[in-house]
Write a protein that holds these residues in place. Structure first.
Motif, PDB file in Angstrom:
ATOM      1  N   PRO A   1      -2.624  -6.517 -16.089  1.00  0.00           N
ATOM      2  CA  PRO A   1      -3.189  -5.372 -15.368  1.00  0.00           C
ATOM      3  C   PRO A   1      -2.306  -4.918 -14.199  1.00  0.00           C
ATOM      4  O   PRO A   1      -1.771  -5.734 -13.458  1.00  0.00           O
ATOM      5  N   LEU A   2      -2.173  -3.603 -14.064  1.00  0.00           N
ATOM      6  CA  LEU A   2      -1.381  -3.009 -12.988  1.00  0.00           C
ATOM      7  C   LEU A   2      -2.308  -2.549 -11.869  1.00  0.00           C
ATOM      8  O   LEU A   2      -3.415  -2.096 -12.130  1.00  0.00           O
ATOM      9  N   GLU A   3      -1.825  -2.658 -10.645  1.00  0.00           N
ATOM     10  CA  GLU A   3      -2.543  -2.147  -9.486  1.00  0.00           C
ATOM     11  C   GLU A   3      -1.602  -1.208  -8.743  1.00  0.00           C
ATOM     12  O   GLU A   3      -0.603  -1.653  -8.190  1.00  0.00           O
ATOM     13  N   VAL A   4      -1.924   0.080  -8.754  1.00  0.00           N
ATOM     14  CA  VAL A   4      -1.094   1.078  -8.090  1.00  0.00           C
ATOM     15  C   VAL A   4      -1.996   1.915  -7.196  1.00  0.00           C
ATOM     16  O   VAL A   4      -3.053   2.370  -7.627  1.00  0.00           O
ATOM     17  N   ARG A   5      -1.575   2.116  -5.956  1.00  0.00           N
ATOM     18  CA  ARG A   5      -2.315   2.945  -5.004  1.00  0.00           C
ATOM     19  C   ARG A   5      -1.347   3.971  -4.434  1.00  0.00           C
ATOM     20  O   ARG A   5      -0.280   3.621  -3.943  1.00  0.00           O
ATOM     21  N   VAL A   6      -1.718   5.247  -4.526  1.00  0.00           N
ATOM     22  CA  VAL A   6      -0.883   6.308  -3.975  1.00  0.00           C
ATOM     23  C   VAL A   6      -1.318   6.532  -2.526  1.00  0.00           C
ATOM     24  O   VAL A   6      -2.472   6.856  -2.277  1.00  0.00           O
ATOM     25  N   PRO A   7      -0.398   6.350  -1.577  1.00  0.00           N
ATOM     26  CA  PRO A   7      -0.762   6.552  -0.160  1.00  0.00           C
ATOM     27  C   PRO A   7      -1.011   8.025   0.142  1.00  0.00           C
ATOM     28  O   PRO A   7      -0.496   8.911  -0.554  1.00  0.00           O
ATOM     29  N   ASP A   8      -1.813   8.277   1.168  1.00  0.00           N
ATOM     30  CA  ASP A   8      -2.113   9.653   1.568  1.00  0.00           C
ATOM     31  C   ASP A   8      -0.871  10.361   2.091  1.00  0.00           C
ATOM     32  O   ASP A   8      -0.661  11.537   1.833  1.00  0.00           O
ATOM     33  N   ASP A   9      -0.050   9.657   2.850  1.00  0.00           N
ATOM     34  CA  ASP A   9       1.153  10.237   3.450  1.00  0.00           C
ATOM     35  C   ASP A   9       2.375   9.754   2.670  1.00  0.00           C
ATOM     36  O   ASP A   9       2.960   8.711   2.985  1.00  0.00           O
ATOM     37  N   LEU A  10       2.764  10.498   1.637  1.00  0.00           N
ATOM     38  CA  LEU A  10       3.882  10.084   0.780  1.00  0.00           C
ATOM     39  C   LEU A  10       5.208  10.012   1.532  1.00  0.00           C
ATOM     40  O   LEU A  10       5.913   9.006   1.424  1.00  0.00           O
ATOM     41  N   PRO A  11       5.597  11.046   2.314  1.00  0.00           N
ATOM     42  CA  PRO A  11       6.863  10.928   3.048  1.00  0.00           C
ATOM     43  C   PRO A  11       6.837   9.771   4.048  1.00  0.00           C
ATOM     44  O   PRO A  11       7.838   9.084   4.236  1.00  0.00           O
ATOM     45  N   GLY A  12       5.687   9.530   4.678  1.00  0.00           N
ATOM     46  CA  GLY A  12       5.567   8.406   5.612  1.00  0.00           C
ATOM     47  C   GLY A  12       5.730   7.064   4.911  1.00  0.00           C
ATOM     48  O   GLY A  12       6.340   6.143   5.448  1.00  0.00           O
ATOM     49  N   ALA A  13       5.186   6.967   3.696  1.00  0.00           N
ATOM     50  CA  ALA A  13       5.320   5.727   2.923  1.00  0.00           C
ATOM     51  C   ALA A  13       6.775   5.498   2.530  1.00  0.00           C
ATOM     52  O   ALA A  13       7.275   4.372   2.606  1.00  0.00           O
ATOM     53  N   ALA A  14       7.466   6.575   2.131  1.00  0.00           N
ATOM     54  CA  ALA A  14       8.880   6.448   1.769  1.00  0.00           C
ATOM     55  C   ALA A  14       9.714   6.090   2.987  1.00  0.00           C
ATOM     56  O   ALA A  14      10.615   5.250   2.915  1.00  0.00           O
TER      57      ALA A  14
END
Length: 163
Positions: free
Chosen positions: A57-70
């Motif tokens: 099983p995979l666990e993936v969460r997309v953060p609200d602030d994509l540029p901040g996460a990068a």
């Protein structure tokens, strides 16, 4: 993808024939006498690395602030603006269980004394599964690639037009 031959004793429920099965099928084998389907029971057999990589099983969460996460992931190694590859790499390593699964894959390979080709194939399967999942989730959370916004909460306006 590599396929490995299973060797096991099977018995047909229809005609009662017993034989040593040597094949690549993972669900059903064909009885050599009556040609009916015989269920292959792989309960006691440990999963090969590739089958494990497909089923884990995979666990993936997309953060609200994509540029901040990068930016948090790259910290001075890469200058903004961050493109899709940089953002997906940041999500893969900081917002999913990818690194944990790669470590588990390496341990499993060492325990089983797996062939390097099988290990790399399992790694590739794992990576491709994560990339597909990240792409799907990013597409749902961002505007359409054509520049138009997400008009109806999830359906791609470009895809709707082309159908």
């Amino acid at each position: 993808m590599f396929y490995y031959v299973h060797t096991m004793q099977l018995r047909c429920g229809r005609c009662g024939a017993r034989w040593e099965y040597r094949g690549r099928a993972e669900v059903y084998a064909c009885c050599p006498q009556c040609r009916s389907k015989v269920k292959i029971d792989l309960e006691g057999i440990p999963l090969s690395l590739e089958r494990w990589a497909v089923r884990v099983p995979l666990e993936v969460r997309v953060p609200d602030d994509l540029p901040g996460a990068a930016e948090a992931f790259y910290r001075g190694r890469l200058e903004p603006p961050f493109g899709p590859i940089a953002i997906s790499t940041a999500i893969r390593h900081d917002h999913s269980n990818y690194d944990e699964l790669v470590i588990r894959l390496e341990k499993k390979a060492a325990e089983e004394g797996a062939d390097p080709k099988e290990v790399m194939a399992a790694y590739q399967i794992l990576r491709e599964r994560f990339d597909r999942e990240i792409c799907t989730r990013l597409w749902r959370s961002m505007a359409c690639r054509c520049g138009r916004g997400d008009l109806d909460g999830g359906a791609d306006p470009c895809r709707r037009r082309s159908i």
